[in-house]
Scaffold this motif. Structure first.
Motif, PDB file in Angstrom:
ATOM      1  N   GLY A  74       1.103  -2.257   2.568  1.00 57.81           N
ATOM      2  CA  GLY A  74       0.404  -3.615   2.178  1.00 57.81           C
ATOM      3  C   GLY A  74      -0.885  -2.897   1.778  1.00 57.81           C
ATOM      4  O   GLY A  74      -1.273  -3.605   0.776  1.00 57.81           O
ATOM      5  N   ALA A  75      -0.879  -1.675   2.528  1.00 58.80           N
ATOM      6  CA  ALA A  75      -2.298  -0.849   1.333  1.00 58.80           C
ATOM      7  C   ALA A  75      -2.119  -0.592   0.503  1.00 58.80           C
ATOM      8  O   ALA A  75      -2.588   0.125  -0.128  1.00 58.80           O
ATOM      9  N   CYS A  76      -0.591   0.017   0.151  1.00 56.37           N
ATOM     10  CA  CYS A  76      -0.361   0.556  -1.055  1.00 56.37           C
ATOM     11  C   CYS A  76       0.743  -0.260  -2.161  1.00 56.37           C
ATOM     12  O   CYS A  76       1.149  -0.266  -2.643  1.00 56.37           O
TER      13      CYS A  76
ATOM     14  N   THR B 124       0.640  -2.425  -4.024  1.00 56.02           N
ATOM     15  CA  THR B 124       0.860  -2.462  -5.522  1.00 56.02           C
ATOM     16  C   THR B 124       1.065  -1.707  -6.462  1.00 56.02           C
ATOM     17  O   THR B 124       0.821  -1.257  -7.783  1.00 56.02           O
TER      18      THR B 124
ATOM     19  N   GLY C 171      -6.261  -6.837 -11.559  1.00 48.48           N
ATOM     20  CA  GLY C 171      -6.635  -7.357 -10.692  1.00 48.48           C
ATOM     21  C   GLY C 171      -7.175  -5.846 -10.130  1.00 48.48           C
ATOM     22  O   GLY C 171      -7.964  -5.210 -10.723  1.00 48.48           O
ATOM     23  N   THR C 172      -7.692  -5.820  -8.777  1.00 51.10           N
ATOM     24  CA  THR C 172      -7.728  -4.477  -8.270  1.00 51.10           C
ATOM     25  C   THR C 172      -6.918  -4.518  -7.256  1.00 51.10           C
ATOM     26  O   THR C 172      -5.563  -4.532  -6.432  1.00 51.10           O
TER      27      THR C 172
ATOM     28  N   ASN D 130      -4.823  -1.949  -4.712  1.00 47.54           N
ATOM     29  CA  ASN D 130      -4.441  -2.090  -3.183  1.00 47.54           C
ATOM     30  C   ASN D 130      -4.874  -3.641  -2.357  1.00 47.54           C
ATOM     31  O   ASN D 130      -5.057  -3.889  -1.100  1.00 47.54           O
ATOM     32  N   GLN D 131      -5.059  -4.538  -3.665  1.00 49.49           N
ATOM     33  CA  GLN D 131      -5.157  -5.848  -3.310  1.00 49.49           C
ATOM     34  C   GLN D 131      -3.707  -6.768  -3.912  1.00 49.49           C
ATOM     35  O   GLN D 131      -3.497  -7.090  -3.582  1.00 49.49           O
ATOM     36  N   ASP D 132      -4.493  -7.299  -4.751  1.00 48.81           N
ATOM     37  CA  ASP D 132      -4.039  -7.871  -5.948  1.00 48.81           C
ATOM     38  C   ASP D 132      -3.159  -7.756  -7.274  1.00 48.81           C
ATOM     39  O   ASP D 132      -2.888  -8.040  -7.978  1.00 48.81           O
TER      40      ASP D 132
END
Length: 699
Positions: free
Chosen positions: A21-23, A25, A232-233, A235-237
């Motif tokens: 989930g932290a990586c 994207t 977007g950001t 590691n988030q969206d």
């Protein structure tokens, strides 16, 4: 027992999902779903069943896949770890738990692997229907950069250039820039964490040419670079576009040593000594094109300029140091104050004669203290006797006559002589003040000349015709042929083509008033608010090969607006003359000089191929360009080794140099430069530089 082991397995998988989930994207050729969690495999896995075997999802949506490892009897192996991968990370990603996310329309095969066995599921990603609020589809993803290139390297950095793209919503995209020693693998390559390419790198303008630098690289290594645009950001969206092309570049060798020649030198006060520096790498190979900074440990004893030319200021000793990329080399300069008698002129001669005047010529000598001598010139009806001969009181030989340059050819004229008379001339060099404290050298040789009988002068010639509308170019040498005379009065750029176009530096033809030539239009370089120093649009005339010559004269009228903001480097480029080749940049730049609201002087910079950069300034730097006023600039440039440069501003000769390194090649282009300064700084308001007329001739 199996239930407890399964719970432990689920706990480990949950931790792995948190890591994903932290990586999740970051686009990777093999997907971010490569598991890093390893469980003990107690039972051999013979097959893996994936459910469902195929599925359809929409862009931006997810689907859950389930993988069941089985042994040779078909029984589930609960303790076996599963690794999920995708065949197309640009279409669909999968995490360690089997959750698939659609990125853009297309298809991908999701594979679950346990030990040596694997199973697959075919995923089709479709565009989102318009019945809901979500409108994301393949054509709304960020754009793909296709022209990433390495424009320059140093021993520890590389500068990249590319065209910015949109983020899929009409705004400039942001960028993740990665690099590695060639070849690059996106998934394992680190992102740039330093320099102007530091990730995340925000976009500026869609379609703009963007440059950024990655520092901290190893020397003499070939690096590969790649980037991806996103919105977007991280590691988030973040929503990503496709990976860019791969650009490569090799860093230069690191400077290991600098050797200064000569290692020691002795010079008199006011005398000069040229020092040179050899830059080498760790293997002893000579490196070219490296910037060298010269310093003196005691400028009051020996000063030194940017080209390594030292000048003796006062008796004593100073260390001269050359620095290149952190490496240093040194030499010793010893300045002496010993003086001698002034020199003796031995080549005095009559160069020309009229019925009332004689022009003398001789080679200038030293005053014995390192400066050009002054002269007492005397004349008498032949034969001359120095003690009774009178010092010249009429003409440019009038005593005392100040010297100019030691070793220069000097001419002066004795006027007011009777016609038809035989004369002799003699001079003596001295320093100090005549009849007070003068120190003399020896008497020169005697020169003889006879003035001819007076003749009735012819009637004066008819007055010359009035100058053409295009302006008078009083300092254009004789024998030159005009190949361009352009005022842009028809509203077009004529022979001048635009290169390196950027939206923040438009070049246009504008209506004007107050033209010194009475013209109504001028070529204008505009600089919009926020425009930064460095590259930009240029208007260049590529001279036809049949008209290219080694000697060129260029005249033009130039004006900057009353609020003109000078670049922080003080460099404000006007034009440059190109003597390079299609693959080799080589030119001479002519520039206004002044930062902020400081007075605008003048500066010439040579960036000649094969020579270190050289700056030329007038002997006396002052305000040559007044903001808001038109100024006439005339340039004479002669190619050679060395070459010659003369520049007149408003009919005043400001530079006259015959020791300028230039390529032994013809001048092939005249460029009106839109480049403001060096790099950095930004315009605080709109500025412009205008050219009312340009005249080019050759010989």
């Amino acid at each position: 027992m199996i239930t407890a082991f399964r719970r432990k397995t689920q706990a480990l998988l949950a931790a792995a999902v948190a890591v994903w989930g932290a990586c999740e994207t970051s686009p990777s050729p093999t997907g971010p779903g490569r598991a890093t969690t390893t469980l003990i495999d107690l039972t051999p896995v013979a097959s893996v069943s994936v459910v469902p075997a195929s599925a359809e999802i929409q862009v931006g949506k997810t689907a859950r896949l389930t993988a069941t490892p089985k042994d040779s009897t078909g029984a589930p192996v609960d303790s076996a770890a599963v690794v999920w991968t995708t065949s197309n990370a640009l279409v669909a990603l999968v995490d360690e738990s089997g959750l698939v996310r659609g990125l853009r329309t297309g298809s991908a095969v999701i594979t679950a692997t346990s030990g040596t066995a694997s199973g697959t599921s075919s995923i089709a990603v479709n565009a989102v229907s318009q019945t809901g609020d979500t409108t994301m589809s393949a054509d709304t993803l960020p754009g793909k950069v296709t022209d990433l290139a390495v424009t320059s390297t140093t021993d520890s950095s590389a500068t990249l250039r590319f065209t910015e793209v949109g983020d899929g919503t009409g705004h400039p995209a942001s960028y993740d820039v990665r690099y590695a020693v060639d070849p690059i693998s996106w998934g394992s390559a680190p992102s740039a964490t330093r320099g102007s390419c530091q990730v995340p790198m925000a976009g500026t303008t869609i379609g703009a040419t963007r440059s950024c630098t990655i520092p901290g690289l190893a020397s003499q290594k070939t690096y590969a670079f790649q980037l991806v645009a996103f919105r977007g950001t991280l590691n988030q969206d973040a929503v990503f576009g496709a990976l860019s092309n791969v650009a490569t570049g090799t860093t230069l060798a690191r400077v290991a040593s600098v050797t200064v020649t000569p290692a020691s030198a002795s010079l008199a006060e006011n005398a000069t000594q040229q020092f040179t520096a050899a830059v080498k790498d760790s293997s002893g190979a000579t490196l070219s094109g490296r910037s060298i900074t010269w310093t003196s440990s005691n400028s009051a004893v020996a000063s030194i300029n940017s080209t390594g030319l030292a000048t003796g200021e006062a008796a004593g000793s100073a260390t001269i140091t050359a620095t290149s990329e952190g490496a240093h080399g040194a030499a010793t300069a010893t300045v002496t104050s010993a003086t001698t008698n002034p020199g003796t002129v031995t080549d005095l001669a009559a160069a020309s004669v009229s019925d009332t005047a004689v022009t003398l010529r001789f080679t200038e000598v030293t005053d014995g203290a390192g400066q050009p001598a002054s002269y007492d010139v005397r004349a008498a009806v032949a034969p001359i006797s120095w003690g009774s001969a009178q010092s010249v009181a009429n003409g440019t030989c009038q005593a005392p006559m100040a010297g100019t340059t030691i070793g220069a050819q000097r001419s002066c004229t004795v006027r007011g002589l009777p016609a038809g008379t035989a004369y002799q001339f003699q001079l003596i060099a001295f320093r100090g003040t005549l009849n007070q404290n003068a120190v003399f050298g020896g008497l020169s040789n005697v020169a003889s000349a006879t003035t001819p009988e007076a003749v009735t002068p012819p009637p004066p010639p008819a007055p010359p015709p009035p100058p053409p509308v295009s302006g008078t170019w009083a300092h254009e040498p004789s024998g030159f042929t005009a190949i361009e005379d352009l005022g842009w009065e028809n509203g077009s750029l004529g022979d001048y083509l635009l290169y390196n176009q950027t939206a923040d530096k438009p070049i246009t033809v504008e209506n004007i008033t107050g033209s010194p030539l009475g013209e109504t239009k001028a070529l204008q370089i505009g600089y919009t608010t926020g425009s930064v120093g460095g590259g930009g649009t240029e208007a260049r005339w590529d001279i036809p090969a049949t008209q290219q010559r080694y000697e060129m004269f260029v005249g033009y009228y130039v004006q900057v607006n009353p609020q003109w903001q000078g670049h922080s480097s003080a460099i404000n480029k006007m034009i440059w003359l190109d003597d390079g080749t299609p693959s080799t940049f080589s030119s001479m730049w002519y520039e206004m000089y002044g930062s902020g609201s400081d007075p605008l002087g003048f500066y010439v910079v040579g960036e000649e191929a094969g020579y270190p950069p050289q700056g030329l300034v007038p002997p006396v730097q002052k305000e040559y360009f007044t903001r808001g006023d038109w100024h006439k600039v005339e340039i004479y440039q002669k190619q050679g080794q060395p070459g010659t440069i003369r520049v007149w501003i408003d009919d005043v000769l400001v530079i006259d140099r015959s020791d300028v390194p230039t390529r032994n090649a013809p001048i092939r282009a005249v460029a009106i430069s839109g480049i403001w300064g060096g790099v950095g700084d930004a315009k605080q308001h709109f500025d412009y530089m205008r050219f009312d007329h340009i005249h080019v001739s050759v010989r």
